[in-house]
Scaffold this motif. Sequence first.
Motif, mmCIF file in Angstrom:
data_model
loop_
_atom_site.group_PDB
_atom_site.id
_atom_site.type_symbol
_atom_site.label_atom_id
_atom_site.label_comp_id
_atom_site.label_asym_id
_atom_site.label_seq_id
_atom_site.Cartn_x
_atom_site.Cartn_y
_atom_site.Cartn_z
ATOM 1 N N PHE A 1 -24.748 41.342 11.619
ATOM 2 C CA PHE A 1 -25.048 42.510 12.438
ATOM 3 C C PHE A 1 -24.072 43.605 12.042
ATOM 4 O O PHE A 1 -22.879 43.355 11.903
ATOM 5 N N ASN A 2 -24.598 44.805 11.822
ATOM 6 C CA ASN A 2 -23.792 45.948 11.351
ATOM 7 C C ASN A 2 -23.017 45.611 10.085
ATOM 8 O O ASN A 2 -21.873 46.018 9.915
ATOM 9 N N THR B 1 -24.187 38.048 22.851
ATOM 10 C CA THR B 1 -22.904 38.379 22.243
ATOM 11 C C THR B 1 -22.802 37.691 20.891
ATOM 12 O O THR B 1 -23.022 36.496 20.778
ATOM 13 N N PHE B 2 -22.493 38.467 19.874
ATOM 14 C CA PHE B 2 -22.285 37.955 18.534
ATOM 15 C C PHE B 2 -20.819 38.174 18.169
ATOM 16 O O PHE B 2 -20.297 39.283 18.291
ATOM 17 N N LEU C 1 -31.125 45.873 19.134
ATOM 18 C CA LEU C 1 -31.626 45.112 17.995
ATOM 19 C C LEU C 1 -32.761 45.864 17.306
ATOM 20 O O LEU C 1 -32.789 45.959 16.074
ATOM 21 N N GLU C 2 -33.690 46.408 18.074
ATOM 22 C CA GLU C 2 -34.801 47.163 17.478
ATOM 23 C C GLU C 2 -34.294 48.380 16.719
ATOM 24 O O GLU C 2 -34.774 48.687 15.636
ATOM 25 N N ILE D 1 -31.197 37.458 12.727
ATOM 26 C CA ILE D 1 -31.261 37.700 14.171
ATOM 27 C C ILE D 1 -32.647 38.271 14.465
ATOM 28 O O ILE D 1 -32.919 39.429 14.178
ATOM 29 N N ASP D 2 -33.513 37.424 15.003
ATOM 30 C CA ASP D 2 -34.876 37.859 15.283
ATOM 31 C C ASP D 2 -35.056 38.341 16.710
ATOM 32 O O ASP D 2 -35.868 39.211 16.977
ATOM 33 N N SER D 3 -34.313 37.756 17.639
ATOM 34 C CA SER D 3 -34.444 38.146 19.039
ATOM 35 C C SER D 3 -33.130 37.900 19.762
ATOM 36 O O SER D 3 -32.275 37.153 19.289
#
Length: 188
Positions: free
Chosen positions: A17-18, A86-87, A64-65, A77-79
Amino acid sequence: MARIVSVNHYILNPKEFNGKRVVTFSDIDLLHGRAEGTARYRFRDNKKHFVEGTDYFLVNPQTLENAKLGEIRPIGIDSVSVRGTTFITETGYLMLVKSFTDDLAWTVQRELVNNYFRTKEEKAIQENSNRRKVVDIPQNKKFQNGFQKIRKKMAAMEVMLDCVNKFSDATETDAYLKAIREIGDQIG
């Protein structure tokens, strides 16, 4: 698609993520052999020490979208839950497991940092800086020929592995992971 990683005999499907590798509380509990909710509890207990965006990301469906439409798309990460998921980043993970002091924690921490959080490119840079330069001397023909053969074989292996990862979709990967887990359960 990111390569699957084995940590403490568990298969971990990489998530990003990011542009940062991340893990969930469930991943941490599973890898460390802890009761479900242990990592979340430790995080909540020490949250004042964690910096959002550096040590963790709280991702809700809208975030996320938006990320999926951005330049740096999430991987694996689909959902997420409606309330947000929290990641944990590498720095957050290292801070979180400070309280895990058993021998398994030390082993898992080393494996997760070296095999999961550190990407192939980061490892290559580190290995190249540590490599002895003697065999790279052009006059050393014997070593140069041997290393050239090895480099070609390694390049072929990389291409093959990249193709497997590139052309397998999420359902195939999930089925593959399930089969590996079942085999591990039967052996264990």
